[in-house]
Design a protein around this motif. Structure first.
Motif, PDB file in Angstrom:
ATOM      1  N   UNK A   1      35.660  42.164  47.944  1.00  0.00           N
ATOM      2  CA  UNK A   1      35.399  40.874  47.317  1.00  0.00           C
ATOM      3  C   UNK A   1      36.557  40.476  46.429  1.00  0.00           C
ATOM      4  N   UNK A   2      37.209  41.511  45.852  1.00  0.00           N
ATOM      5  CA  UNK A   2      38.408  41.260  45.063  1.00  0.00           C
ATOM      6  C   UNK A   2      38.096  40.717  43.702  1.00  0.00           C
ATOM      7  N   UNK A   3      38.971  40.982  42.743  1.00  0.00           N
ATOM      8  CA  UNK A   3      38.812  40.454  41.414  1.00  0.00           C
ATOM      9  C   UNK A   3      39.238  39.005  41.348  1.00  0.00           C
ATOM     10  N   UNK A   4      38.923  38.316  40.275  1.00  0.00           N
ATOM     11  CA  UNK A   4      39.346  36.933  40.145  1.00  0.00           C
ATOM     12  C   UNK A   4      40.854  36.792  40.258  1.00  0.00           C
ATOM     13  N   UNK A   5      41.288  35.628  40.751  1.00  0.00           N
ATOM     14  CA  UNK A   5      42.712  35.405  40.995  1.00  0.00           C
ATOM     15  C   UNK A   5      43.535  35.566  39.735  1.00  0.00           C
ATOM     16  N   UNK A   6      42.974  35.165  38.591  1.00  0.00           N
ATOM     17  CA  UNK A   6      43.720  35.238  37.339  1.00  0.00           C
ATOM     18  C   UNK A   6      44.055  36.682  36.987  1.00  0.00           C
ATOM     19  N   UNK A   7      43.129  37.588  37.253  1.00  0.00           N
ATOM     20  CA  UNK A   7      43.382  38.994  36.965  1.00  0.00           C
ATOM     21  C   UNK A   7      44.448  39.551  37.883  1.00  0.00           C
ATOM     22  N   UNK A   8      44.372  39.187  39.174  1.00  0.00           N
ATOM     23  CA  UNK A   8      45.386  39.649  40.121  1.00  0.00           C
ATOM     24  C   UNK A   8      46.772  39.198  39.688  1.00  0.00           C
ATOM     25  N   UNK A   9      46.862  37.941  39.271  1.00  0.00           N
ATOM     26  CA  UNK A   9      48.150  37.409  38.843  1.00  0.00           C
ATOM     27  C   UNK A   9      48.703  38.204  37.670  1.00  0.00           C
TER      28      UNK A   9
ATOM     29  N   UNK B   1      42.682  47.084  38.027  1.00  0.00           N
ATOM     30  CA  UNK B   1      44.045  46.753  38.437  1.00  0.00           C
ATOM     31  C   UNK B   1      45.079  47.329  37.467  1.00  0.00           C
ATOM     32  N   UNK B   2      44.754  47.319  36.168  1.00  0.00           N
ATOM     33  CA  UNK B   2      45.628  47.951  35.172  1.00  0.00           C
ATOM     34  C   UNK B   2      45.878  49.406  35.535  1.00  0.00           C
ATOM     35  N   UNK B   3      44.810  50.120  35.835  1.00  0.00           N
ATOM     36  CA  UNK B   3      44.930  51.550  36.100  1.00  0.00           C
ATOM     37  C   UNK B   3      45.590  51.834  37.443  1.00  0.00           C
ATOM     38  N   UNK B   4      45.354  50.950  38.418  1.00  0.00           N
ATOM     39  CA  UNK B   4      46.056  51.085  39.688  1.00  0.00           C
ATOM     40  C   UNK B   4      47.562  50.947  39.472  1.00  0.00           C
ATOM     41  N   UNK B   5      47.962  49.907  38.725  1.00  0.00           N
ATOM     42  CA  UNK B   5      49.385  49.703  38.432  1.00  0.00           C
ATOM     43  C   UNK B   5      49.952  50.875  37.646  1.00  0.00           C
ATOM     44  N   UNK B   6      49.168  51.392  36.696  1.00  0.00           N
ATOM     45  CA  UNK B   6      49.619  52.514  35.872  1.00  0.00           C
ATOM     46  C   UNK B   6      49.899  53.747  36.724  1.00  0.00           C
ATOM     47  N   UNK B   7      48.994  54.069  37.636  1.00  0.00           N
ATOM     48  CA  UNK B   7      49.163  55.262  38.471  1.00  0.00           C
ATOM     49  C   UNK B   7      50.384  55.120  39.377  1.00  0.00           C
TER      50      UNK B   7
ATOM     51  N   UNK C   1      33.185  40.166  34.239  1.00  0.00           N
ATOM     52  CA  UNK C   1      33.608  40.467  35.609  1.00  0.00           C
ATOM     53  C   UNK C   1      35.126  40.526  35.716  1.00  0.00           C
ATOM     54  N   UNK C   2      35.797  39.582  35.066  1.00  0.00           N
ATOM     55  CA  UNK C   2      37.255  39.571  35.087  1.00  0.00           C
ATOM     56  C   UNK C   2      37.813  40.781  34.344  1.00  0.00           C
ATOM     57  N   UNK C   3      37.171  41.152  33.242  1.00  0.00           N
ATOM     58  CA  UNK C   3      37.602  42.304  32.450  1.00  0.00           C
ATOM     59  C   UNK C   3      37.517  43.595  33.258  1.00  0.00           C
ATOM     60  N   UNK C   4      36.402  43.818  33.950  1.00  0.00           N
ATOM     61  CA  UNK C   4      36.220  45.044  34.734  1.00  0.00           C
ATOM     62  C   UNK C   4      37.243  45.113  35.865  1.00  0.00           C
ATOM     63  N   UNK C   5      37.451  43.976  36.538  1.00  0.00           N
ATOM     64  CA  UNK C   5      38.470  43.948  37.599  1.00  0.00           C
ATOM     65  C   UNK C   5      39.854  44.187  37.022  1.00  0.00           C
ATOM     66  N   UNK C   6      40.123  43.627  35.850  1.00  0.00           N
ATOM     67  CA  UNK C   6      41.411  43.821  35.196  1.00  0.00           C
ATOM     68  C   UNK C   6      41.671  45.268  34.842  1.00  0.00           C
ATOM     69  N   UNK C   7      40.638  45.966  34.390  1.00  0.00           N
ATOM     70  CA  UNK C   7      40.769  47.395  34.067  1.00  0.00           C
ATOM     71  C   UNK C   7      41.159  48.181  35.321  1.00  0.00           C
TER      72      UNK C   7
ATOM     73  N   UNK D   1      48.002  41.303  36.733  1.00  0.00           N
ATOM     74  CA  UNK D   1      48.374  42.665  37.114  1.00  0.00           C
ATOM     75  C   UNK D   1      49.671  42.674  37.919  1.00  0.00           C
ATOM     76  N   UNK D   2      49.776  41.747  38.886  1.00  0.00           N
ATOM     77  CA  UNK D   2      50.966  41.712  39.709  1.00  0.00           C
ATOM     78  C   UNK D   2      52.199  41.369  38.888  1.00  0.00           C
TER      79      UNK D   2
END
Length: 560
Positions: free
Chosen positions: A85-93, A153-159, A145-151, A95-96
């Motif tokens: 389903x993916x996180x909201x677009x704002x969170x993806x932006x 993505x944050x951790x994915x980027x961190x790893x 919802x955006x916060x949880x998705x952001x967490x 993180x990327x």
């Protein structure tokens, strides 16, 4: 007495003692409204070699396999939040953008990979702490919802960034030991090879687990299969010299996407004793600290803590701005992402156990990271609570009349040339966003027959086509919003700006009438709400309008 018992290393006795200490210190920390991890790290420091020396360093060596399993479990949990389903677009932006900046910094830092490793840990956010605060405050909404998705993505980027820096640093050290300097190709290609092997291992393990459990329903067998998969993934990653964390994270991503509705496999099967595993993990992290090194690291730790705080606030605002997030998301997202614990500690332990790094570097790394984590776990939860309150999501985790309309059920800039086309488009959204298994054509025929008998346009730009679907367990809907209005005939001559398609279970006709009344009041009783809804810029904006404090007059809490 305890110190005497632990003088002769006994892994089982040591683990039992550390578990008792960790659980009790975690419970004590919660009494003071602090995360349990903060208490576990602090009591570990107290009982370690720098203060009471209750647990000699030799007695802790036998617990390394448990540390590895805890890291793998943590990574699978992080990956499980990245579903299709993916996180909201704002969170993806956001993180990327962070990945892009950090990635470009890798080239500049190729000769300072150890410093870059430290910097990558600032990206991480504590999922357990944030989820606990969300649960304790009964918070719910777009911000959460955006916060949880952001967490996630944050951790994915961190790893990913950490593994690039970590492998690059080892390549540079190996080249230096052999008498030559590390080339740019060595520093960059070694991390890419590690990421590639880890990705293949994680995908293979995930696909195999899904295939083996496709027709298994017994909980005990699912638990066993999950345990074997996580252990083998972590063990094979270590044996192959690739990243355990990245392999397990990708395993979690695969499980979340191939079996989104099946929580009986993966990290969730360890829910009943996950807290015990992490109690040992964080207490062990504290036991490794030497206060002499922590005092030396004081200035560096304060600099990292301050820089991370400023970075989170700025990145949260900028990411939400670029992603088209609402003002609430822009203002408070960065503050909510300050807590930092599990992943940062896990990555820190990987460095401190890596003998290729000089001892003074390992000790400094340990002291800096644990000092920063402890500060963030004291300050962070307070800031997260403030952010949840300011965002308006605090205390909203109660059933409301229009709860079935979520961000993914709403389409803005909705277009259709006829009423039938509009209904068909919303039926596609309804089916996709709710993962429905129903006879779509039979449902459409019923909706269109209802429209032919009597229009469901309620006036003032609102239409609510609907039909009964006996096999549904609960009422579901999809909303389309058109700022200019849909160009088809209506009883009052006003174009339709908001169309809500409802699928109604046979036993919820009373609820259906309440929902119709609530939506009609939202569109007709308050011109301010009507204009905000009809001119919503995004699904998140429309959701906010329907769930704001001002909407409680029509979107009431059911328990009230």
């Amino acid at each position: 007495m305890l110190a005497a018992l632990l003088a002769d290393p006994n892994p089982l006795l040591t683990m039992g003692a550390v578990l008792v200490v960790g659980v009790l210190s975690g419970a004590l920390a919660k009494r003071f409204h602090l995360p349990s991890v903060t208490g576990q790290i602090l009591v570990g420091i107290l009982l370690g070699s720098s203060v009471l020396d209750v647990f000699p360093s030799g007695s802790l060596s036998g617990l390394k396999p448990l540390t590895g399993f805890a890291l793998g479990l943590m990574a699978v949990a992080v990956g499980s939040h990245l579903n299709g389903a993916g996180p909201p677009a704002s969170t993806c932006t956001a993180a990327l953008r962070g990945v892009d900046r950090a990635g470009s910094g890798l080239v500049a830092c190729c000769r300072r990979c150890r410093c870059f490793m430290l910097g990558t840990l600032a990206v991480s956010t504590a999922p357990a702490t944030i989820l606990a605060i969300v649960g304790e405050t009964r918070s719910r909404g777009v911000f959460v919802k955006t916060l949880v998705a952001g967490v996630a993505l944050n951790n994915l980027a961190c790893i990913v960034l950490f593994e690039l820096a970590h492998t690059g640093a080892l390549a540079a050290l190996a080249a230096a030991d052999s008498g030559g300097g590390a080339s740019m190709a060595q520093v960059l290609l070694a991390p890419l090879e590690t990421v590639g092997v880890a990705a293949l291992l994680g995908v293979g393990a995930g696909v195999l687990l899904v295939a083996l459990t496709k027709h298994v329903v017994r909980t005990s067998r699912l638990t066993t299969a999950s345990l074997i998969t996580i252990l083998l993934t972590a063990g094979l990653a270590e044996q192959l010299g690739t990243s355990t964390l990245l392999s397990c994270l990708i395993l979690g991503v695969v499980l979340a996407n191939l079996t989104p509705d099946k929580e009986e496999i993966g990290h969730s099967v360890f829910e009943n004793f996950e807290s015990a595993i992490f109690a040992v993990f964080f207490t062990l992290a504290g036991l490794k600290v030497e206060l002499g090194h922590m005092a030396t690291a004081g200035a560096a730790a304060l600099l990292m803590f301050s820089g991370r705080l400023v970075g989170k606030l700025a990145a949260g605002w900028m990411g939400m701005k670029l992603g088209g997030g609402t003002k609430r998301l822009r203002s408070w997202m960065g503050m909510a992402l300050v807590p930092q614990a599990g992943l940062a500690v896990g990555l820190m332990l990987l460095v401190t156990e890596e003998k290729a790094f000089p001892e003074e570097v390992r000790n400094l790394f340990l002291a800096v990271v644990l000092t920063v984590v402890t500060l963030n776990e004291i300050v962070g939860p307070v800031l997260t609570r403030v952010a949840l309150a300011r965002s308006g999501d605090l205390g909203k985790d109660r059933a409301r009349l229009i709860d079935f309309l979520h961000e993914e059920n709403i389409v803005t800039r909705f277009e259709a040339d006829s009423k039938e086309e509009a209904i068909r488009k919303l039926a596609d959204v309804l089916e996709a966003s709710n993962s429905l298994r129903m006879d779509r054509e039979a449902f459409l025929e019923a909706v269109l027959a209802r429209e032919a008998a009597a229009s469901t346009c309620l006036g003032e730009g609102l239409a609510i086509p609907n039909a009964m679907v006996p096999e549904l367990p609960t009422l579901v809907g999809a909303m389309g919003i058109s700022r200019d209005g849909l160009p088809f005939e209506t009883p009052d001559g006003h174009p339709v700006h908001c169309m809500v398609l409802l699928a109604i279970p046979a036993d919820q006709m009373g609820r259906h009438l309440e929902v119709l009344t609530a939506l009609a009041r939202a569109a007709t009783s308050d011109r301010g709400v009507q204009q905000q809804l009809y001119h919503a810029k995004s699904p998140a904006h429309a959701y906010e309008v329907l769930h704001a404090e001002e909407s409680e007059d029509f979107n009431s809490f059911l328990e009230d």
